[in-house]
Scaffold this active site. Structure first.
Site, PDB file in Angstrom:
ATOM      1  N   TYR A 169       0.986  -1.081  -0.139  1.00  0.00           N
ATOM      2  CA  TYR A 169      -0.005   0.183  -0.049  1.00  0.00           C
ATOM      3  C   TYR A 169       0.103   1.163   0.600  1.00  0.00           C
ATOM      4  O   TYR A 169       0.577   1.730   0.072  1.00  0.00           O
ATOM      5  CB  TYR A 169      -0.794   0.389   1.188  1.00  0.00           C
ATOM      6  CG  TYR A 169      -1.995  -0.730   1.285  1.00  0.00           C
ATOM      7  CD1 TYR A 169      -2.442  -2.222   0.888  1.00  0.00           C
ATOM      8  CD2 TYR A 169      -3.581  -0.156   1.646  1.00  0.00           C
ATOM      9  CE1 TYR A 169      -3.815  -2.249   0.899  1.00  0.00           C
ATOM     10  CE2 TYR A 169      -4.701  -0.364   1.005  1.00  0.00           C
ATOM     11  CZ  TYR A 169      -4.713  -1.591   1.327  1.00  0.00           C
ATOM     12  OH  TYR A 169      -5.470  -2.613   0.741  1.00  0.00           O
ATOM     13  N   LYS A 219       3.365 -15.214   2.823  1.00  0.00           N
ATOM     14  CA  LYS A 219       3.278 -15.366   1.708  1.00  0.00           C
ATOM     15  C   LYS A 219       4.819 -16.099   1.750  1.00  0.00           C
ATOM     16  O   LYS A 219       4.974 -15.745   0.671  1.00  0.00           O
ATOM     17  CB  LYS A 219       1.981 -14.767   0.745  1.00  0.00           C
ATOM     18  CG  LYS A 219       2.307 -15.560  -0.687  1.00  0.00           C
ATOM     19  CD  LYS A 219       1.538 -16.735  -1.111  1.00  0.00           C
ATOM     20  CE  LYS A 219       0.998 -17.395  -1.793  1.00  0.00           C
ATOM     21  NZ  LYS A 219       1.048 -18.639  -2.736  1.00  0.00           N
ATOM     22  N   ASP A 279      -3.487 -17.996   1.217  1.00  0.00           N
ATOM     23  CA  ASP A 279      -4.422 -18.661   0.633  1.00  0.00           C
ATOM     24  C   ASP A 279      -4.994 -19.593   1.516  1.00  0.00           C
ATOM     25  O   ASP A 279      -6.429 -19.891   1.872  1.00  0.00           O
ATOM     26  CB  ASP A 279      -3.358 -19.370  -0.570  1.00  0.00           C
ATOM     27  CG  ASP A 279      -2.114 -19.905  -0.525  1.00  0.00           C
ATOM     28  OD1 ASP A 279      -1.686 -19.572   0.732  1.00  0.00           O
ATOM     29  OD2 ASP A 279      -1.237 -21.191  -1.352  1.00  0.00           O
ATOM     30  N   ASP A 329      -6.127  -6.651   4.533  1.00  0.00           N
ATOM     31  CA  ASP A 329      -7.272  -6.280   4.216  1.00  0.00           C
ATOM     32  C   ASP A 329      -8.467  -7.361   2.911  1.00  0.00           C
ATOM     33  O   ASP A 329      -9.392  -6.922   3.580  1.00  0.00           O
ATOM     34  CB  ASP A 329      -6.704  -4.983   2.579  1.00  0.00           C
ATOM     35  CG  ASP A 329      -7.968  -4.417   1.609  1.00  0.00           C
ATOM     36  OD1 ASP A 329      -9.031  -3.760   2.335  1.00  0.00           O
ATOM     37  OD2 ASP A 329      -8.623  -5.097   0.182  1.00  0.00           O
ATOM     38  N   ASP A 339     -12.454  -8.456   5.459  1.00  0.00           N
ATOM     39  CA  ASP A 339     -13.039  -8.921   4.953  1.00  0.00           C
ATOM     40  C   ASP A 339     -13.630  -9.872   4.613  1.00  0.00           C
ATOM     41  O   ASP A 339     -15.068 -10.498   4.888  1.00  0.00           O
ATOM     42  CB  ASP A 339     -13.273  -8.307   2.632  1.00  0.00           C
ATOM     43  CG  ASP A 339     -13.898  -6.825   2.720  1.00  0.00           C
ATOM     44  OD1 ASP A 339     -12.911  -6.104   4.075  1.00  0.00           O
ATOM     45  OD2 ASP A 339     -14.193  -6.565   1.973  1.00  0.00           O
TER      46      ASP A 339
HETATM   47  C1  IPM Z   1     -10.610  -0.842   4.196  1.00  0.00           C
HETATM   48  C2  IPM Z   1     -10.717  -0.285   3.168  1.00  0.00           C
HETATM   49  C3  IPM Z   1      -9.927   0.483   2.268  1.00  0.00           C
HETATM   50  C4  IPM Z   1      -8.373  -0.040   2.286  1.00  0.00           C
HETATM   51  C5  IPM Z   1      -9.689   1.308   0.895  1.00  0.00           C
HETATM   52  C6  IPM Z   1     -10.906   2.024   1.462  1.00  0.00           C
HETATM   53  C7  IPM Z   1      -8.592   2.673   0.766  1.00  0.00           C
HETATM   54  O1  IPM Z   1     -10.577  -0.982   1.718  1.00  0.00           O
HETATM   55  O2  IPM Z   1     -10.677   0.324   5.105  1.00  0.00           O
HETATM   56  O3  IPM Z   1     -10.060  -1.974   3.996  1.00  0.00           O
HETATM   57  O4  IPM Z   1      -8.015  -1.333   1.123  1.00  0.00           O
HETATM   58  O5  IPM Z   1      -7.205  -0.403   3.800  1.00  0.00           O
HETATM   59 MG    MG Z   2     -11.222  -3.757   2.325  1.00  0.00          MG
END
Ligand code: IPM
Ligand code: MG
Length: 355
Positions: free
Chosen positions: A135, A190, A222, A246, A250
């Protein structure tokens, strides 16, 4: 207690309004100041993170953040896109430690796409490093055009990197968090392919020598993605880099039924923090009054706990959320037959009433 309130875009304004309402009934000496961020700030000031917003955030004890982003900004030059606001806040405030709990509430077991026995009682804490990795790797391949594409370009690149101190400090945070829970920590990497993550694995193992009471294991990303849907309860605390964190956070959040329930905290070494729901700005449902404000309300509870030293108030909010769920109140994302569907505002009002 100074709080910078940054609602942002999409559903951000609606959900943050409910969290502010909840904070206001606690009767604590809080000073809240609101500012624009993301697409909203770009529209007003030509930049997603204006100097004035950054200054407000830096001077606050904590930042309560909604969400940023909208597809309509996808063609902007990258430094002007709404997402740069949250990345800029993380970097400028040094918020390297991101806590993303994935907790399955008993009342919502049915809302998950996984079998109830796999997720009932699930309580995972993902700790994501937030200011390094691909990032923020330098140098990054720069675009030539300003329309969001690379006309004529033959390649693009980003650089994955971590320094020893960056890995050490997040590892310490993770071991200490594991110590307070089940004393199990999984580090996700990884290392079979990437030098950056062989280094990650080595440094985390080294730091682990200082925490002999915590059981450390390593897992490839993975495999971790697979294990999360196969046997999620095998995890307790997970620590990983920015990119993998990230993605895995999710995935983990959706195990619990709704991403609309999950708060997050991003802390620096001074316990100054930014608190935001784990979900995004959801432009498709913005302005309809159907978004779930509970993730933001629970983020406000994390803010009270981690940055403002108000554990009792944090617990009160969490209990109030449990109570409204027990009453059967549900926003659209967690609605199921036999429960009562409520709007964003009604959900906020119910939490206030429960308090
Ligand atoms: C998160 C989001 C952010 C990230 C984006 C919006 C930049 O997906 O906070 O997980 O990738 O960190
Ligand atoms: Mg995210």
């Amino acid at each position: 207690m100074k709080i910078a309130v940054l609602p942002g875009d999409g559903i951000g304004t609606e959900i943050v309004a409910e969290a502010v309402k909840v904070l206001n009934v606690l009767g604590l000496p809080m000073e809240m100041e609101t500012a624009l961020v993301g697409g909203a700030a770009y529209e007003a000031h030509g930049h997603p993170l204006p100097e004035s917003t950054l200054k407000l955030a830096k001077e606050a004890d904590a930042v309560l953040f909604g969400a940023v982003g909208d597809w309509k900004y996808d063609t902007l030059d990258r430094p002007l896109r709404p997402e740069q606001a949250i990345l800029g806040l993380r970097k400028n405030l040094g918020l390297f430690a991101n806590f993303r709990p994935a907790i399955c509430y008993d009342q919502l077991v049915g809302a998950s796409s996984l079998k109830p026995e796999l997720i009932s009682g699930l309580d995972i804490l993902i700790i994501r490093e937030l200011t390094g990795d691909i990032y923020f790797g330098q140098p990054r391949g720069r675009r030539i055009a300003t329309d969001g594409h690379f006309p004529g370009a033959e390649e693009a690149f980003d650089t994955m990197r971590y320094s020893r101190p960056e890995i050490e400090r997040i590892a310490h945070v993770a071991f200490q968090a594991a110590r307070k829970r089940s004393k199990r920590l999984t580090s996700v990497d990884k290392a079979n392919v990437l030098e950056t993550f062989q280094f990650w694995k080595d440094v985390v193992s080294e730091v682990g020598l200082q925490y002999p009471d915590v059981e450390l294991d390593h897992m490839y990303v993975d495999n971790a993605a697979m294990q999360l849907v196969k046997a999620p309860k095998r995890f307790d605390v997970v620590v990983t880099g920015n990119m993998f964190g990230d993605i895995l956070s999710d995935e983990a959040s959706m195990l619990t039924g709704s991403i609309g329930m999950l708060p997050s905290a991003s802390l620096n070494s001074k316990n100054q923090g930014l608190y935001e729901p784990s979900h995004g700005s959801a432009p498709d449902i913005a302005g309809k009054g159907i978004a779930n404000p509970l993730a933001t309300i629970l983020s406000a509870a994390m803010m009270l706990r981690f940055s403002l030293n108000q554990e009792a108030s944090a617990l009160r909010i969490e209990a109030a959320v449990q109570k409204v769920l027990a009453q059967g109140l549900r926003t659209a994302d967690i609605y199921s037959e036999g429960t009562t569907r409520v709007s964003t505002r009604e959900m906020g009002d119910a939490v206030v009433k429960a308090l």
